[in-house]
Design a protein around this motif. Structure first.
Motif, PDB file in Angstrom:
ATOM      1  N   ILE A 195       0.807  -1.221   0.000  1.00 54.46           N
ATOM      2  CA  ILE A 195       0.000   0.000   0.000  1.00 54.46           C
ATOM      3  C   ILE A 195       0.838   1.268   0.000  1.00 54.46           C
ATOM      4  N   SER A 196       2.178   1.128  -0.038  1.00 52.23           N
ATOM      5  CA  SER A 196       2.960   2.330  -0.293  1.00 52.23           C
ATOM      6  C   SER A 196       2.892   2.653  -1.780  1.00 52.23           C
TER       7      SER A 196
ATOM      8  N   ILE B 155      -0.038   1.360  -3.831  1.00 50.54           N
ATOM      9  CA  ILE B 155      -1.415   1.290  -4.311  1.00 50.54           C
ATOM     10  C   ILE B 155      -2.318   1.642  -3.135  1.00 50.54           C
ATOM     11  N   LYS B 156      -3.436   2.309  -3.418  1.00 48.73           N
ATOM     12  CA  LYS B 156      -4.314   2.706  -2.317  1.00 48.73           C
ATOM     13  C   LYS B 156      -4.962   1.467  -1.695  1.00 48.73           C
TER      14      LYS B 156
ATOM     15  N   LEU C  71      -2.811  -2.106   8.884  1.00 46.64           N
ATOM     16  CA  LEU C  71      -1.528  -1.651   9.435  1.00 46.64           C
ATOM     17  C   LEU C  71      -1.470  -1.792  10.953  1.00 46.64           C
TER      18      LEU C  71
ATOM     19  N   LYS D 206      -9.076  10.166   9.445  1.00 44.81           N
ATOM     20  CA  LYS D 206      -8.930  10.941   8.226  1.00 44.81           C
ATOM     21  C   LYS D 206      -8.256  10.097   7.152  1.00 44.81           C
TER      22      LYS D 206
END
Lengths: 303, 435
Positions: free
Chosen positions: B234-235, B237-238, B417, B435
């Motif tokens: 995910i660094s 790809i969202k 995470l 957020k």
């Protein structure tokens, strides 16, 4: 060129403020040491740079771009929490990670072969990842970070769990990248390796900046220079010298901490005119000393 | 949203899964097992075929034996007669002495058994059967039916009725019911029994498939989490894209497996009979079941459609579960409510199958977690008419999938995470507001 601009970022998790008003800029072509004790907020900051988490406030701009997804393919990131699909084959997993960086297949294959050979993993290409040793898997992750020729490389504790030989291999590659003009952010709590590699450092503790600047300048700033001295004779003179702040006899040598603004050259003149000197060495404080001094200082509330 | 990176994830999920031994075995094994079961039944049937059985009949009435033997003149598959009946008449000895003699003969395997038809059978209606083993109910029932028929005849004759004539009339009085379903396009003939069988079977498979592939999603998320792979991915790809790619990739695996099963069933249903004939084998009951199943192409497409929809809504939940926990054991606790949802839907389906048009059936099929199984069942039973609320329920389901995806991807984003402690549901709800 400013490759990274971070302005007043904050990040809270519940009651804990992980990053507290952190700002720094980074010029291209530097090796930047992002230092701090465990839990200082290094990984959180890096995750915000990578847009894995979003700051509560403040702004981050990478290569003049505030949307990191647009330049993601030019950033290589080696996370601290790292792992790789154990059931996949070595080359296959690298090809997948290359695809995520939108590399062309042929190009990716070539780069992967090159790096596997260079890291002496060439024979493992078709083996499953789970057959590799932990160190080898680490190297695999490192290849995944740099194989697509990124211009910004972020390494979070890259030497963790590596033996000295592999540490050297990776160090060499980092220096090679630097020569090619890449920017490297290098996060660690090991001051020893930071001291060898970094041009600039930023030291954080409890989410706050405590120290930053060029490594040489930082050292000068904390230059309560010490002198290691060996000579024949008694120490009466030195104990009374107006140049000396602190005097320690270690047996093999004498360590002298000079008063602020005192000139070591003056001391050398005085000493050599009275004694037979066999050793006179100006010792810079190590980054480790500075780290301990600064962190324990800020811990005691002396920020 | 379907960019190159998502496609790379889809590809990885699909290729690594389809290649596993588990998948290959599972996919090939099902048709293989079905084939083996049916050929096994056939071969064992041939191997353990009964041989001709010889019975001694003591007919004290003297008038039943002939008709009895004539009624039981079936032959075995080999062409041999199934039974040989030998009438024993007492040669001056008593019934007990005769039976004692017979028992010896049976133990010496001269006879398999004997049947005693007492002289008073017309009044007392009791006959006696004894044999080396008495496990064959089918055989005893056919003996008793053959004797009953004669006894009934005798009783009718005694009262002066014409027995044969009455029997003829009764036989001719049997009525055949032809069922049909009224549709807007007129009446359509339909065999209701086989229709229900198919609906149950397909709905059952639908539920199992949705659960199996949903759980694959949980496992896949947990794998990435427990092996600390997530952050690397995910660094780049969202998290939402990673989740989407994962869901789609695993659904393709399911579709592949369904295609193999469907292809097998299709071949068997359409060519099975002629294949058996070509091989010189009798078609047997299996073929008649297959032909009665009415496995139409539209029905298979509906199955595929509701599999994908049902998989989507459950797999999204399962992905959320995977993101919240660290190990599969921890996941069990969260999986249970999901599985219960699916099972409740299945039980509703069972009652809906018989009454697909009640208001309860209508409302149950609108609830998005029940829609796949319940609506599929209603469509299958009402075929070719679309049941009420079909389009509405699919629209609600699609909207629910969309919103659930939005919701769960917020939990997923934070959860993947979070290592260490398993969050409480309250904490997970807090993640929604991050957020």
């Amino acid at each position: 060129m400013q490759i990274l601009e971070i302005k007043n970022i904050y990040k809270r998790f519940g009651d804990v403020t992980a990053v507290n008003n952190l700002s720094f800029n980074l010029e291209a072509g530097n090796v930047f040491g992002f230092l701090g004790p465990n839990g200082a907020g290094k990984t959180t900051t890096i995750r915000m740079i990578m847009n894995i988490i979003v700051p509560d406030s403040g702004s981050i701009s990478v290569m003049g771009n505030s949307k990191i997804s647009e330049i993601n393919n030019t950033i290589g990131y080696l996370p601290e929490e790292r792992g790789i699909y154990r059931k996949m084959k070595v080359k296959e997993v690298l090809l997948f990670l290359a695809k995520l960086k939108e590399m062309k297949n042929a190009e990716a294959s070539k780069a992967i072969d090159y790096w596997l050979d260079r890291m002496s993993l060439g024979e493992w290409k078709k083996k499953k990842v789970e057959e590799l040793s932990k160190g080898m898997q680490q190297k695999l992750q490192f290849i995944a970070t740099i194989m697509f020729d990124p211009s910004l490389i972020i390494l979070d504790e890259p030497f963790m769990g590596l033996d000295p030989i592999n540490v050297n291999i990776i160090k060499d590659i980092i220096m090679e990248m630097k020569r090619k003009g890449k920017t490297i952010i290098f996060s660690t709590h090991s001051m020893d390796s930071a001291e060898k590699l970094c041009d600039r450092i930023l030291l954080v503790n409890k989410g706050k900046e405590v120290l930053s600047g060029k490594l040489s300048e930082v050292k000068q700033r904390f230059g309560t220079k010490n002198i290691h001295l060996n000579y024949e004779g008694d120490d009466a003179y030195l104990r009374e010298s107006e140049l000396v702040d602190k005097f320690d006899d270690f047996g093999n040598f004498i360590e002298i901490q000079m008063k602020p603004d005192a000139d070591p050259q003056e001391l050398l003149k005085q000493v050599s005119s009275r004694y037979r000197v066999s050793k006179f060495e100006i010792v810079e404080p190590s980054l480790n000393d500075i780290f301990i001094q600064v962190v324990s200082g800020s811990e005691m509330g002396g920020e | 949203m379907l960019n190159k990176k998502v496609i790379a994830v889809i590809q990885r999920e699909y290729v690594t899964r389809v290649r596993t031994k588990g998948f290959i075995i599972g996919t090939i094994l099902f048709p293989l097992i079905i084939t083996l079961i049916f050929s096994g039944v056939y071969l064992f049937g041939k191997f353990f075929q009964p041989s001709t059985r010889k019975y001694a009949i003591i007919d004290e009435t003297g008038v039943i034996f002939a008709e009895f033997a004539a009624n039981l003149s079936d032959t075995l598959k080999t062409g041999e007669p199934k039974f040989i009946f030998e009438e024993l008449k007492p040669n001056g000895e008593s019934r007990d002495e005769l039976i004692k003699e017979l028992q010896k003969d049976i133990n010496n395997k001269k006879y398999h058994g004997y049947v005693l038809i007492p002289a008073d059978i017309v009044e007392n209606r009791t006959a006696y059967y004894a044999a080396r083993n008495v496990g064959d109910f089918e055989e005893q029932r056919s003996f008793s039916r053959a004797i009953s028929r004669q006894v009934a005849n005798l009783r009718l004759a005694k009262k002066g009725y014409p027995a044969e004539e009455i029997r003829d009339e009764i036989n001719q009085g049997w009525v055949n019911m032809v069922s049909a379903q009224v549709t807007e396009k007129g009446e359509v003939s339909k065999n209701s029994a086989s229709n229900y069988l198919m609906t149950y079977l397909l709905s059952y498979f639908l539920m199992i498939f949705i659960m199996t592939y949903g759980q694959s999603v949980t496992r896949s998320v947990i794998e990435e989490k427990s092996q600390r792979i997530t952050e690397t991915i995910i660094s780049t790809i969202k998290p939402g894209e990673l989740m989407l790619g994962k869901l789609i990739g695993i659904s393709f695996t399911g579709v592949t497996q369904l295609a193999v099963f469907g292809g097998f069933i299709f071949i068997v249903a359409h060519y099975g009979a002629s294949l058996l004939t070509q091989a010189g084998l009798p078609q047997g009951e299996f073929m008649s079941i297959m032909e009665n199943l009415h496995l139409s192409i539209p029905m298979l497409l509906f199955f595929l459609f509701f599999f994908l929809m049902g998989y989507a809504i459950f797999a999204i939940l399962f992905a959320g579960v995977g993101a919240m926990v660290n190990t599969e054991e921890e996941g069990q606790q969260f999986l249970l409510p999901n599985i219960m949802l699916n099972i409740v839907g299945f039980f509703i389906m069972i009652s809906v199958a018989k009454n697909p048009d009640t208001p309860a059936a209508f409302w149950a099929s609108l609830f998005p977690f029940f829609t796949p199984v319940v609506m599929f069942c209603r469509i299958a039973v009402s075929d070719p008419v679309m049941p009420s609320g079909a389009y509405l329920s699919v629209a609600i389901l699609a909207a629910s999938i969309f919103f659930l995806f939005k919701l769960v991807s917020r939990i997923y984003r934070v959860g993947i995470l979070m290592y260490g402690k398993k969050p409480s549901l309250k904490e997970a709800f807090k993640w929604l507001r991050y957020k």
